[in-house]
Design an enzyme around this catalytic site. Structure first.
Site, PDB file in Angstrom:
ATOM      1  N   HIS A   1     -16.210   6.805   0.793  1.00 16.99           N
ATOM      2  CA  HIS A   1     -16.128   5.711  -0.179  1.00 16.99           C
ATOM      3  C   HIS A   1     -14.816   5.813  -0.940  1.00 16.99           C
ATOM      4  CE1 HIS A   1     -18.072   3.468  -3.859  1.00 16.99           C
ATOM      5  NE2 HIS A   1     -16.986   2.866  -3.407  1.00 16.99           N
TER       6      HIS A   1
ATOM      7  N   HIS B   1      -0.628   3.345   6.254  1.00 16.83           N
ATOM      8  CA  HIS B   1      -0.471   3.516   7.691  1.00 16.83           C
ATOM      9  C   HIS B   1      -0.849   4.926   8.160  1.00 16.83           C
ATOM     10  CE1 HIS B   1       3.170   6.002   7.251  1.00 16.83           C
ATOM     11  NE2 HIS B   1       3.401   5.242   6.186  1.00 16.83           N
TER      12      HIS B   1
ATOM     13  N   GLY C   1     -24.849   2.699  -1.935  1.00 16.40           N
ATOM     14  CA  GLY C   1     -23.539   3.155  -2.385  1.00 16.40           C
ATOM     15  C   GLY C   1     -23.333   4.650  -2.289  1.00 16.40           C
TER      16      GLY C   1
END
Length: 212
Positions: free
Chosen positions: A143, A134, A67
């Site tokens: 992350h 978009h 992570g």
């Protein structure tokens, strides 16, 4: 068939995503585990055992399930010496728009949204309920924590960590290896190697070259 590099909390989620998508997970590689199994699957060995594993299986794909962004990049750099193929894990209950690029090793978690004409780099984590609107450009090792939002045309440099429920308004840039605190709202560009928190987000720590 997948092998996950790193056996911890993040790897549990990636395993579930792959299985939900109809993939088989062979097991884990982890230098810090002495157990022979984890999360119902075998621990296949340590990183040094990769050559033997590659020789024994012809169709393996790998995902680094670590992570921490910096540790994930360090592992990716270490693995460059091996002839391995990285796959992606995309949960079937995520939404991926038209003309979206998802780089190798990246993970898209349940209910994440990635809208049209967006670029996601390699070894990224787009967490549960995160939104990438978009025309965004998200560099590698980023992350997005749960419920974080990049609105239209945002650019995120390598290794940025967006805290849970953070929001970046349209067209802003967040420089590489910066940290955006949980619940923060970014309304202006954030330079590289910075930590910004609050709504609106203010820089509380800035490093010129990323050294700690």
């Amino acid at each position: 068939m997948f092998v996950l590099i790193g056996a911890g909390g993040h790897s549990k989620v990636v395993k579930d995503i792959l299985i939900a998508g109809g993939h088989r997970v062979l097991g884990f590689l982890d230098d810090n585990r002495s157990e022979t199994s984890f999360c119902g699957l075998p621990v296949l060995g340590k990183i040094k055992d990769l050559p033997t594993l590659i020789d024994s299986e012809d169709s393996l794909s790998f995902i680094i399930t670590i992570g921490d962004n910096k540790k994930r990049k360090h592992m990716a750099d270490e693995l460059n010496q091996y002839p391995i193929r990285f796959g992606t894990a995309v949960h079937p209950q995520s939404f991926i728009g038209d003309n979206v690029h998802i780089g190798e090793g990246s993970v898209i978690m349940p209910f994440a949204v990635i809208n049209a004409d967006t670029f996601i780099g390699s070894h990224c984590i787009i967490n549960s309920h995160a939104v990438v609107e978009h025309d965004c450009i998200v560099d590698s090792f980023v992350h997005l924590s749960p419920q974080s939002t990049l609105t239209g045309s945002v650019k995120a440099g390598e290794g940025v960590h967006f805290g849970a429920s953070s929001c970046i308004i349209p067209g802003k840039q967040v420089g590489c290896w910066s940290i955006i605190g949980a619940g923060s709202t970014v309304i202006r560009d954030i330079p590289a190697f910075s930590t910004a928190v609050g709504s609106p987000a203010k820089i509380i720590k800035a490093l010129e070259d990323g050294r700690t």
